[in-house]
Design a protein around this motif. Structure first.
Motif, PDB file in Angstrom:
ATOM      1  N   ILE A  74       0.860  -1.180   0.000  1.00 22.79           N
ATOM      2  CA  ILE A  74       0.000   0.000   0.000  1.00 22.79           C
ATOM      3  C   ILE A  74       0.895   1.227   0.000  1.00 22.79           C
ATOM      4  O   ILE A  74       1.798   1.345   0.831  1.00 22.79           O
ATOM      5  CB  ILE A  74      -0.928   0.035   1.227  1.00 22.79           C
ATOM      6  CG1 ILE A  74      -1.783  -1.237   1.306  1.00 22.79           C
ATOM      7  CG2 ILE A  74      -1.828   1.261   1.191  1.00 22.79           C
ATOM      8  CD1 ILE A  74      -2.640  -1.338   2.567  1.00 22.79           C
ATOM      9  N   VAL A  75       0.658   2.149  -0.937  1.00 26.03           N
ATOM     10  CA  VAL A  75       1.444   3.380  -1.052  1.00 26.03           C
ATOM     11  C   VAL A  75       0.491   4.563  -0.997  1.00 26.03           C
ATOM     12  O   VAL A  75      -0.560   4.557  -1.646  1.00 26.03           O
ATOM     13  CB  VAL A  75       2.247   3.418  -2.369  1.00 26.03           C
ATOM     14  CG1 VAL A  75       3.165   4.644  -2.393  1.00 26.03           C
ATOM     15  CG2 VAL A  75       3.059   2.144  -2.558  1.00 26.03           C
ATOM     16  N   GLU A  76       0.857   5.576  -0.210  1.00 24.17           N
ATOM     17  CA  GLU A  76       0.035   6.771  -0.051  1.00 24.17           C
ATOM     18  C   GLU A  76       0.925   8.014  -0.090  1.00 24.17           C
ATOM     19  O   GLU A  76       2.155   7.911   0.060  1.00 24.17           O
ATOM     20  CB  GLU A  76      -0.708   6.724   1.280  1.00 24.17           C
ATOM     21  CG  GLU A  76      -1.921   5.803   1.297  1.00 24.17           C
ATOM     22  CD  GLU A  76      -3.070   6.359   0.462  1.00 24.17           C
ATOM     23  OE1 GLU A  76      -3.630   7.409   0.820  1.00 24.17           O
ATOM     24  OE2 GLU A  76      -3.400   5.737  -0.559  1.00 24.17           O
ATOM     25  N   PRO A  77       0.341   9.188  -0.290  1.00 23.69           N
ATOM     26  CA  PRO A  77       1.142  10.412  -0.229  1.00 23.69           C
ATOM     27  C   PRO A  77       1.861  10.539   1.118  1.00 23.69           C
ATOM     28  O   PRO A  77       1.335  10.129   2.150  1.00 23.69           O
ATOM     29  CB  PRO A  77       0.099  11.526  -0.396  1.00 23.69           C
ATOM     30  CG  PRO A  77      -1.031  10.877  -1.128  1.00 23.69           C
ATOM     31  CD  PRO A  77      -1.069   9.468  -0.623  1.00 23.69           C
ATOM     32  N   GLY A  91      -1.704  10.906   4.945  1.00 22.48           N
ATOM     33  CA  GLY A  91      -1.374   9.680   4.228  1.00 22.48           C
ATOM     34  C   GLY A  91      -0.732   8.655   5.135  1.00 22.48           C
ATOM     35  O   GLY A  91      -1.032   7.454   5.065  1.00 22.48           O
ATOM     36  N   TYR A  92       0.170   9.115   5.996  1.00 26.49           N
ATOM     37  CA  TYR A  92       0.808   8.241   6.974  1.00 26.49           C
ATOM     38  C   TYR A  92      -0.221   7.626   7.917  1.00 26.49           C
ATOM     39  O   TYR A  92      -0.149   6.429   8.245  1.00 26.49           O
ATOM     40  CB  TYR A  92       1.845   9.050   7.743  1.00 26.49           C
ATOM     41  CG  TYR A  92       2.297   8.487   9.063  1.00 26.49           C
ATOM     42  CD1 TYR A  92       3.014   7.309   9.143  1.00 26.49           C
ATOM     43  CD2 TYR A  92       2.019   9.166  10.253  1.00 26.49           C
ATOM     44  CE1 TYR A  92       3.447   6.808  10.367  1.00 26.49           C
ATOM     45  CE2 TYR A  92       2.454   8.688  11.482  1.00 26.49           C
ATOM     46  CZ  TYR A  92       3.161   7.506  11.527  1.00 26.49           C
ATOM     47  OH  TYR A  92       3.585   7.018  12.741  1.00 26.49           O
ATOM     48  N   GLN A  93      -1.202   8.418   8.350  1.00 27.46           N
ATOM     49  CA  GLN A  93      -2.225   7.891   9.250  1.00 27.46           C
ATOM     50  C   GLN A  93      -3.044   6.814   8.566  1.00 27.46           C
ATOM     51  O   GLN A  93      -3.407   5.804   9.193  1.00 27.46           O
ATOM     52  CB  GLN A  93      -3.136   9.016   9.744  1.00 27.46           C
ATOM     53  CG  GLN A  93      -4.117   8.576  10.820  1.00 27.46           C
ATOM     54  CD  GLN A  93      -3.427   8.047  12.059  1.00 27.46           C
ATOM     55  OE1 GLN A  93      -2.576   8.720  12.642  1.00 27.46           O
ATOM     56  NE2 GLN A  93      -3.783   6.828  12.475  1.00 27.46           N
ATOM     57  N   HIS A  99       7.636   8.954   6.673  1.00 31.18           N
ATOM     58  CA  HIS A  99       7.516   9.137   5.232  1.00 31.18           C
ATOM     59  C   HIS A  99       8.910   9.155   4.636  1.00 31.18           C
ATOM     60  O   HIS A  99       9.915   9.268   5.342  1.00 31.18           O
ATOM     61  CB  HIS A  99       6.758  10.426   4.898  1.00 31.18           C
ATOM     62  CG  HIS A  99       7.474  11.681   5.262  1.00 31.18           C
ATOM     63  ND1 HIS A  99       7.687  12.062   6.580  1.00 31.18           N
ATOM     64  CD2 HIS A  99       8.029  12.653   4.507  1.00 31.18           C
ATOM     65  CE1 HIS A  99       8.335  13.214   6.610  1.00 31.18           C
ATOM     66  NE2 HIS A  99       8.569  13.587   5.360  1.00 31.18           N
ATOM     67  N   PHE A 100       8.961   9.026   3.328  1.00 32.05           N
ATOM     68  CA  PHE A 100      10.229   8.948   2.629  1.00 32.05           C
ATOM     69  C   PHE A 100      10.177   9.852   1.407  1.00 32.05           C
ATOM     70  O   PHE A 100       9.102  10.326   1.012  1.00 32.05           O
ATOM     71  CB  PHE A 100      10.528   7.499   2.245  1.00 32.05           C
ATOM     72  CG  PHE A 100      10.495   6.574   3.434  1.00 32.05           C
ATOM     73  CD1 PHE A 100      11.587   6.452   4.268  1.00 32.05           C
ATOM     74  CD2 PHE A 100       9.337   5.871   3.747  1.00 32.05           C
ATOM     75  CE1 PHE A 100      11.550   5.638   5.391  1.00 32.05           C
ATOM     76  CE2 PHE A 100       9.285   5.048   4.868  1.00 32.05           C
ATOM     77  CZ  PHE A 100      10.398   4.939   5.690  1.00 32.05           C
ATOM     78  N   SER A 126       4.433   7.583   1.772  1.00 34.39           N
ATOM     79  CA  SER A 126       4.423   6.628   2.882  1.00 34.39           C
ATOM     80  C   SER A 126       3.947   5.291   2.326  1.00 34.39           C
ATOM     81  O   SER A 126       3.163   5.251   1.379  1.00 34.39           O
ATOM     82  CB  SER A 126       3.486   7.092   4.005  1.00 34.39           C
ATOM     83  OG  SER A 126       3.942   8.284   4.598  1.00 34.39           O
ATOM     84  N   TYR A 127       4.418   4.206   2.909  1.00 33.67           N
ATOM     85  CA  TYR A 127       4.034   2.899   2.376  1.00 33.67           C
ATOM     86  C   TYR A 127       4.146   1.832   3.456  1.00 33.67           C
ATOM     87  O   TYR A 127       4.786   2.032   4.492  1.00 33.67           O
ATOM     88  CB  TYR A 127       4.924   2.517   1.181  1.00 33.67           C
ATOM     89  CG  TYR A 127       6.330   2.083   1.562  1.00 33.67           C
ATOM     90  CD1 TYR A 127       6.671   0.737   1.637  1.00 33.67           C
ATOM     91  CD2 TYR A 127       7.319   3.023   1.861  1.00 33.67           C
ATOM     92  CE1 TYR A 127       7.960   0.343   1.990  1.00 33.67           C
ATOM     93  CE2 TYR A 127       8.600   2.647   2.216  1.00 33.67           C
ATOM     94  CZ  TYR A 127       8.919   1.301   2.279  1.00 33.67           C
ATOM     95  OH  TYR A 127      10.193   0.909   2.648  1.00 33.67           O
ATOM     96  N   VAL A 128       3.536   0.701   3.169  1.00 33.64           N
ATOM     97  CA  VAL A 128       3.739  -0.484   3.994  1.00 33.64           C
ATOM     98  C   VAL A 128       3.593  -1.715   3.099  1.00 33.64           C
ATOM     99  O   VAL A 128       2.722  -1.774   2.234  1.00 33.64           O
ATOM    100  CB  VAL A 128       2.743  -0.551   5.177  1.00 33.64           C
ATOM    101  CG1 VAL A 128       1.302  -0.734   4.707  1.00 33.64           C
ATOM    102  CG2 VAL A 128       3.131  -1.653   6.157  1.00 33.64           C
ATOM    103  N   ALA A 129       4.503  -2.652   3.279  1.00 32.08           N
ATOM    104  CA  ALA A 129       4.437  -3.948   2.603  1.00 32.08           C
ATOM    105  C   ALA A 129       4.154  -5.004   3.660  1.00 32.08           C
ATOM    106  O   ALA A 129       4.900  -5.124   4.644  1.00 32.08           O
ATOM    107  CB  ALA A 129       5.744  -4.252   1.877  1.00 32.08           C
TER     108      ALA A 129
END
Length: 328
Positions: free
Chosen positions: A187-190, A195-197, A232-233, A259-262
């Motif tokens: 999942i990838v978000e701004p 976006g992080y939340q 975030h990155f 921001s993302y999470v795998a």
């Protein structure tokens, strides 16, 4: 590792599609559509072919770069992961699918879901001349409904999608994405606090359902960051002349914050720390803010420790890191 730059053939195809179109008009349309997205809207304003091409010309390079960086982090932690099936949810112009085919030679079945006809048409046009994407199975309709009957895939990607939904719909989508995941969900978000939340909420919800974090976190525990800080990155990418024109930008590069999470069905084989900001280098030491399996730490590599100092000099924001031998 794949490059964050949009592949040359995709860039050339977009430029060819915009040939003969007023760049000023295209830039105006792209700016309007992008603002709608930033304000939490949907792709509904993208109606015509020109709308789709203008939007893709302005946003596709940065979205591609963020997905590419996320996939690089995933493959660094799980180099043995070689999915054969992909499910791209809320696929838009196919950006995440194009990035995934660059990252994984193993992909054979590519299924894309989206409700926007103009973006689907553009994705299929861009895919038609590329050997590995010509067989896109692009299904048109509400992605949340299509997920109910979608075959599980070894890699599922939802890129810049959940920001379009309300809280209840986001939870339902997260559950549906996980049910459709046979291997790993990205999942990838701004890269904004909001976006992080959204990433945090989906992360916590799916960990409760048995998911394991592969990246960026080196643990499945609650995020140790406290507001106003957020995870975030930044991925720097080159801007083509067309990209600059459509963005109304002067700089030849762009820094995309994301921001993302795998999340995976199986726990990753290793848990490496993650660099959360650009390391600070002085004459006497390099200091890096790390998220570790045990929580946050400020790791310091003094210049006198030549091995640790040399290792820390190679670190950048977002990298996985073995912080052994560095002091806290």
């Amino acid at each position: 590792m794949i490059s964050p730059a949009l592949p040359a053939d995709l860039k050339a195809a977009l430029e060819q599609l915009l040939y003969g179109t007023s760049r000023t008009e295209a830039a105006t349309r792209a700016a309007t559509i992008s603002k709608t997205y930033r304000d939490g809207g949907t792709s509904a304003p993208i109606v015509t072919t020109t709308d789709a091409i203008a939007y893709a010309g302005a946003r596709m390079p940065a979205t591609y770069a963020a997905v590419a960086a996320s996939l690089n982090a995933l493959t660094e932690i799980t180099p043995e992961f070689s999915p054969s099936t992909l499910l791209d949810v809320g696929a838009g112009p196919g950006t995440a699918s194009f990035a995934a085919t660059q990252a994984f030679e193993s992909l054979r079945t590519l299924t894309l879901l989206d409700a926007n006809p103009a973006l689907r048409e553009l994705a299929l046009t861009l895919a038609s001349d590329r050997r590995r994407t010509a067989a896109f199975d692009y299904q048109l309709g509400d992605a949340r409904k299509l997920l109910a009957s979608a075959a599980p895939a070894e890699l599922v990607i939802a890129s810049y999608v959940i920001n379009e939904l309300g809280d209840a719909a986001r939870d339902q989508l997260a559950d549906s994405l996980w049910r459709a995941t046979a291997g790993t969900l990205l999942i990838v978000e701004p890269g904004t606090p909001a976006g992080y939340q959204r990433i945090l909420d989906a992360r916590a919800r799916l960990i409760a359902q048995g998911a394991h974090v592969v990246a960026p976190c080196p643990h499945d525990a609650a995020c140790p960051l406290q507001p106003p800080d957020w995870c975030h990155f930044v991925q720097r990418l080159p801007r083509s002349r067309l990209h600059q024109q459509l963005k109304g930008a002067e700089l030849p590069y762009e820094d995309e914050k994301f921001s993302y999470v795998a999340l995976s069905r199986a726990a990753p084989p290793t848990r490496l720390s993650r660099v959360l900001t650009q390391p600070e280098q002085t004459k006497v030491a390099i200091t890096a803010k790390l998220c570790t399996p045990d929580g946050l730490t400020m790791a310091v590599a003094p210049r006198r420790d030549k091995a640790a100092y040399a290792r820390f000099r190679r670190l950048a924001w977002g990298d996985a890191a073995d912080d052994g031998n560095a002091s806290d």
